[in-house]
Design an enzyme around this catalytic site. Structure first.
Site, PDB file in Angstrom:
ATOM      1  CG  HIS A 128     -10.262 -14.479   3.423  1.00  0.00           C
ATOM      2  ND1 HIS A 128     -10.196 -15.579   4.253  1.00  0.00           N
ATOM      3  CD2 HIS A 128     -11.584 -14.224   3.261  1.00  0.00           C
ATOM      4  CE1 HIS A 128     -11.411 -15.967   4.575  1.00  0.00           C
ATOM      5  NE2 HIS A 128     -12.276 -15.165   3.978  1.00  0.00           N
ATOM      6  CG  PHE A 148     -13.227 -22.439  -1.863  1.00  0.00           C
ATOM      7  CD1 PHE A 148     -12.619 -23.683  -1.821  1.00  0.00           C
ATOM      8  CD2 PHE A 148     -14.575 -22.373  -2.137  1.00  0.00           C
ATOM      9  CE1 PHE A 148     -13.343 -24.849  -2.065  1.00  0.00           C
ATOM     10  CE2 PHE A 148     -15.311 -23.526  -2.382  1.00  0.00           C
ATOM     11  CZ  PHE A 148     -14.694 -24.762  -2.346  1.00  0.00           C
ATOM     12  CB  CYS A 149      -9.058 -17.924   1.327  1.00  0.00           C
ATOM     13  SG  CYS A 149      -7.868 -19.012   2.116  1.00  0.00           S
ATOM     14  CB  ALA A 150     -13.976 -16.597  -0.793  1.00  0.00           C
TER      15      ALA A 150
END
Length: 473
Positions: free
Chosen positions: A136, A380-382
């Site tokens: 992100h 995982f901010c993805a």
């Protein structure tokens, strides 16, 4: 019902025959004893380096040594102020040297990779192209800063196909910048950055590399790659003191509005007829308004010096042996690591996987509470990447570093064996965001000012394992 997997004999034998690998460098807190549920204790296994790596022992020692001399930089006449100013600017030079910055590149010291990429986003004079597999931090800034949505290209099953998709997008409509990851924070896969830079430049676009995951494992060479910018974080490079960097070409940064207006970012300010007239400084001062994180910058520089002195080839060899042991061990248990492409040329020590029959959040909570093994779970901010991989519910991620050893990998694998064989021995509940043991009788250290982790937030909803399709209820 828990689905049990049968180990592959060949992979199991290969995993046990892998030579033992000790930690490469000492880190703060290595082997720290932590409480487990039920009153037991164990040495902590830190396998969450991709989120934040522990401080190198030499980094912590350096900060402790410098701390008595801490003073404000750049504008003080006192001896300590001038000393810290010199050390701060020396740290900037160290950062630039480590990434092989060109003579006309600028080094802006930031808080982290996210901060660095948001700074660059405010300076880009045009559209940005990104892949859908980015963290992100390398996806959201390009929209929020410009007000224009980033042009997101769908990754193909191969690197070659992905490069072809990027080439088609850049040929279809010019872009100012291609923003790419140096190494995936989910799978550890490394794209061919040299090819991507040549591709972007052939279409008139500059390139920024999000090297948050790549730099601690491989270093970075701006000049050799001919990349235009690189961004990275100290807290992933064994200097968790709140500093990062953006390094690259000066012109866009000197033309941009200051990242944070304030003292130090200006040459002169005047007031006339109720308005201010400001003559902004050039970079890096232009984007470092206010008192900077001096100790964070010194910690980052020291970490890079230690990695350089250790040798990046040694770092790579150490990590490759552990990565092989971990991947072989997972496959021996029927657990296949997630991957983006069929043809990656390199991979860093980041391995994500799912455990059939169990939610990722419960696996991570179990590993911590019953075995003292720290991993990461979630997306995982993805989020787009995990959706592409078909694991919207999240995965478990184990990530290696210079403080990791074969004993750490073996602890994780043994804990997974116990989970697959017997399931958890404790009960677990959700607080709405994660999964935790319930009751949680692990005490916090006295300096934390609380008596148990159960005081952090209530967890009342049972964390039930998933039931695979077709399994007996």
């Amino acid at each position: 019902m828990t689905v049990l997997t049968r180990p592959s004999p060949d992979l199991a034998d290969r995993a046990t025959q892998t030579p033992d690998v000790p930690a490469l460098l000492p880190t703060v807190g290595a082997g720290e004893s932590v409480p487990l549920v039920g009153g037991r204790r164990a040495g902590y296994v830190h396998l969450d380096n991709a989120a934040s790596a522990p401080a190198l022992a030499r980094v912590a020692a350096h900060v402790t040594e410098v701390l008595p001399a801490y003073a404000s930089v750049h504008r003080g006449a006192g001896y300590l102020s001038q000393l810290c100013t010199g050390l701060y600017e020396q740290a900037r030079e160290t950062v630039g040297r480590f990434v092989h910055a060109r003579p006309d590149d600028v080094v802006v010291l930031t808080r982290n990779t996210t901060d660095a990429l948001n700074l660059l986003a405010s300076a880009v004079p045009g559209e940005v192209v990104v892949l859908d597999v980015e963290h992100h931090a390398n996806l959201l800034p390009w929209t929020s800063a410009s007000g224009r949505p980033a042009r997101v290209v769908r990754s193909a099953p191969t690197l070659a196909g992905t490069e072809a998709s990027l080439a088609a997008e850049l040929a279809h409509r010019p872009a100012a910048l291609l923003a790419v990851t140096g190494a995936s924070n989910v799978t550890g896969e490394v794209p061919d950055l040299r090819r991507l830079v040549r591709l972007a430049h052939a279409h008139g676009a500059r390139v920024v590399v999000d090297a948050a995951q790549l730099l601690p494992h491989r270093g970075f060479d701006l000049a050799a790659l001919d990349a235009d910018y690189v961004a990275f974080s100290g807290h992933k490079a064994y200097a968790p003191f709140g500093a990062g960097a953006l390094v690259g070409r000066r012109d866009w940064l000197d033309a941009a509005e200051p990242h944070q207006a304030g003292g130090g970012a200006v040459r002169r300010v005047g007031v006339s007829d109720g308005t201010t007239a400001t003559d902004w400084a050039t970079s890096p001062e232009r984007h470092e308004g206010g008192t900077p994180n001096v100790l964070g910058a010194l910690a980052l520089a020291e970490a890079l010096r230690v990695l350089e002195a250790t040798g990046l080839d040694r770092v790579r060899h150490h990590e490759a042996a552990l990565h092989r042991r971990l991947v072989d061990g997972l496959r021996a248990r029927g657990l296949e690591p997630l991957r983006l492409w069929d043809d990656p040329s390199d991979v860093v020590g980041v391995v994500s996987f799912t455990v059939p029959g169990w939610r990722a959040a419960q696996v991570a909570a179990y590993l911590s509470a019953e075995h003292g093994v720290g991993v990461r779970d979630g997306r995982f901010c993805a989020h787009p990447l995990l959706a592409r991989l078909g694991v919207d519910d999240g995965a478990v991620r184990a990530s290696l570093g210079v403080g990791s050893s074969s004993a750490d990998v073996d602890r994780l694998l043994a804990a997974l064996d116990a989970l697959l064989r017997d399931g958890p021995r404790w009960t677990y509940a959700s607080d709405g965001a994660t999964c935790r043991p319930s009751p949680d009788d692990r005490d916090l250290p006295t300096w934390a000012g609380a008596t148990g982790l159960h005081t952090l937030a209530p967890a009342t909803t049972p964390c039930a394992p998933t039931i695979p399709a077709g399994a007996e209820q």
